[in-house]
Design a protein around this motif. Structure first.
Motif, PDB file in Angstrom:
ATOM      1  N   UNK A   1      45.837  19.000   7.819  1.00 17.44           N
ATOM      2  CA  UNK A   1      46.054  17.738   8.539  1.00 17.44           C
ATOM      3  C   UNK A   1      45.189  17.615   9.789  1.00 17.44           C
ATOM      4  N   UNK A   2      44.708  18.754  10.285  1.00 20.23           N
ATOM      5  CA  UNK A   2      43.751  18.773  11.392  1.00 20.23           C
ATOM      6  C   UNK A   2      42.584  19.663  10.983  1.00 20.23           C
ATOM      7  N   UNK A   3      41.522  19.612  11.753  1.00 22.36           N
ATOM      8  CA  UNK A   3      40.345  20.442  11.475  1.00 22.36           C
ATOM      9  C   UNK A   3      40.752  21.919  11.433  1.00 22.36           C
ATOM     10  N   UNK A   4      40.411  22.594  10.323  1.00 18.09           N
ATOM     11  CA  UNK A   4      40.886  23.959  10.084  1.00 18.09           C
ATOM     12  C   UNK A   4      39.808  24.807   9.431  1.00 18.09           C
ATOM     13  N   UNK A   5      39.742  26.058   9.867  1.00 14.74           N
ATOM     14  CA  UNK A   5      38.866  27.038   9.222  1.00 14.74           C
ATOM     15  C   UNK A   5      39.650  28.294   8.868  1.00 14.74           C
ATOM     16  N   UNK A   6      39.347  28.843   7.708  1.00 17.28           N
ATOM     17  CA  UNK A   6      39.711  30.220   7.440  1.00 17.28           C
ATOM     18  C   UNK A   6      38.547  31.085   7.885  1.00 17.28           C
ATOM     19  N   UNK A   7      38.691  32.393   7.726  1.00 16.76           N
ATOM     20  CA  UNK A   7      37.622  33.306   8.129  1.00 16.76           C
ATOM     21  C   UNK A   7      37.416  34.376   7.069  1.00 16.76           C
ATOM     22  N   UNK A   8      36.152  34.671   6.800  1.00 13.57           N
ATOM     23  CA  UNK A   8      35.773  35.696   5.840  1.00 13.57           C
ATOM     24  C   UNK A   8      35.111  36.848   6.596  1.00 13.57           C
ATOM     25  N   UNK A   9      35.718  38.035   6.515  1.00 19.55           N
ATOM     26  CA  UNK A   9      35.227  39.224   7.199  1.00 19.55           C
ATOM     27  C   UNK A   9      34.552  40.130   6.169  1.00 19.55           C
ATOM     28  N   UNK A  10      33.287  40.457   6.408  1.00 22.50           N
ATOM     29  CA  UNK A  10      32.496  41.206   5.443  1.00 22.50           C
ATOM     30  C   UNK A  10      31.934  42.476   6.068  1.00 22.50           C
ATOM     31  N   UNK A  11      32.145  43.609   5.408  1.00 23.94           N
ATOM     32  CA  UNK A  11      31.497  44.848   5.831  1.00 23.94           C
ATOM     33  C   UNK A  11      30.008  44.784   5.525  1.00 23.94           C
TER      34      UNK A  11
END
Length: 301
Positions: free
Chosen positions: A141-151
Motif C-alpha cells: 500500500x506504500x512504497x516498499x522494498x525487500x532486500x536480497x543479501x548475497x555472499x
C-alpha cells in the motif's frame, strides 16, 4: 549464515508477540532488517551486541516495521556509540527520524547516514568485499522494498598437498586463495586450478515483507538459499490479502517454488489465527521445505 527472528507478527505488538525485526549474520557481517516496536528489548533478550549493528534496512514506512528505529538510535547515543550507523529505507525516513530527534533535543554523538530509496527497479544499496545487498521492489500500500543479501565467495580452497608438492612459500597462500597463478623459481607457471578447489556455493537470503502476491520478483529470487516471504493470511482469507495487499501462506509457497528456493521461511502472521502451524501446513501443500519464523528463534543455514 545465521538469522535471529526478533519479531515476526503483523500489525500491533502484544505481550506474547512482536512486530517485524530480524538480525542476519552473514560472512561475519551483522545486519538489522526492519525495526518494529520492541526491537531493542528483543536484541537484549537474544544477547545481540548493539555495537555490531552498523547497517539497518527498513522495508517500508508502516509502523510495525520501523517504529522501534528512533528508540534504538537514541539508545545508541546513550551508550556513547562512536561508530557510524547507516540506515537504508524509503524516501521520508530521514525526515521522520530527524524530526523526532530535533524536537526531543536528542542529537547523536555518532555519524548517522540515511540512504533513501525511491527506485522501483532493483538496485545495489550496499557492497563490500564479502557481501552485496540489493533491493527487491515489492507491491504494497506504500512504497516498499525487500532486500536480497548475497555472499561473495571469491576465496578458493587451498589444495595443501599440491602446494607442498611444489614447495610454494606460505606468503603466496593469500594470492592463491584469490585465484592467482604461481611462478616457480625455475620459471614454470602453476595455474591456480592445480593449487585450489572450488569455493563453497555462495549463500543468499531474501527478505520479502510486506507484499501482495507478485511473480515479477521471481527473477531476483532465483535459486535463493533462504526466502523469507510474508504470509499474513491463510488461503481462506485470500480476499483480505488482496484488499490489504498482503500474501497468504500458499501464495508465499508458490513464489518459493517458482523461484526454486532451497528453503521458505514464513512470517508476518496475522494474530487472528490461534496456531501458526496452520501456515506451514498450508504452504507445504505447494512447497516442501517450509520453516516457521517465531519470535526469538535462531536459524543457522
Amino acid at each position: 549464515m545465521k538469522l535471529t527472528i526478533l519479531g515476526c507478527y503483523a500489525a500491533t505488538p502484544r505481550t506474547i508477540t512482536n512486530p517485524t525485526s530480524q538480525v542476519l549474520e552473514i560472512k561475519n557481517r551483522m545486519f538489522l532488517i526492519d525495526c518494529g516496536e520492541g526491537t531493542q528489548v528483543q536484541l537484549r533478550k537474544n544477547k545481540i551486541k548493539f555495537s555490531r549493528i552498523e547497517h539497518i534496512f527498513i522495508s517500508h514506512l508502516h509502523g510495525d516495521h520501523f517504529y522501534g528505529l528512533v528508540g534504538l538510535i537514541s539508545t545508541f547515543m546513550l551508550l556513547n556509540r562512536q561508530a557510524d550507523l547507516h540506515v537504508y529505507g524509503p524516501k521520508g525516513i530521514k525526515e521522520i527520524i530527524l524530526l523526532q530527534l530535533r524536537l526531543s533535543n536528542s542529537y547523536t554523538g555518532y555519524n548517522l547516514y540515511f540512504h533513501e530509496l525511491e527506485s522501483t527497479e532493483s538496485e545495489v544499496v550496499y557492497e563490500d568485499e564479502k557481501v552485496v545487498v540489493k533491493t527487491i521492489p515489492l507491491k504494497h500500500r506504500v512504497y516498499t522494498n525487500g532486500y536480497l543479501f548475497l555472499e561473495k565467495n571469491i576465496e578458493r580452497k587451498l589444495n595443501i598437498d599440491a602446494i607442498l608438492n611444489h614447495d610454494i612459500d606460505v606468503v603466496y597462500y593469500n594470492k592463491i586463495k584469490y585465484g592467482g597463478d604461481i611462478t616457480l623459481e625455475d620459471g614454470r607457471v602453476i595455474p591456480n586450478e592445480k593449487l585450489t578447489f572450488d569455493p563453497e556455493p555462495a549463500k543468499s537470503y531474501a527478505f520479502c515483507s510486506d507484499t501482495v502476491y507478485d511473480e515479477s520478483i521471481i527473477p531476483l529470487l532465483e535459486n535463493v538459499t533462504v526466502l523469507y516471504h510474508e504470509s499474513t493470511f491463510l488461503d481462506s482469507e485470500e480476499y483480505l490479502a488482496e484488499k490489504t495487499m498482503h500474501s497468504t501462506a500458499k501464495q508465499a509457497a508458490k513464489i518459493a517454488k517458482l523461484a526454486n528456493a532451497e528453503i521458505l521461511l514464513l512470517g508476518h502472521y496475522s494474530t487472528r489465527y490461534d496456531k501458526i502451524e496452520r501456515f506451514q501446513e498450508e504452504a507445504q501443500t505447494v512447497f516442501t521445505n517450509v520453516i516457521l519464523a517465531d519470535d526469538g528463534k535462531e536459524i543457522e543455514f
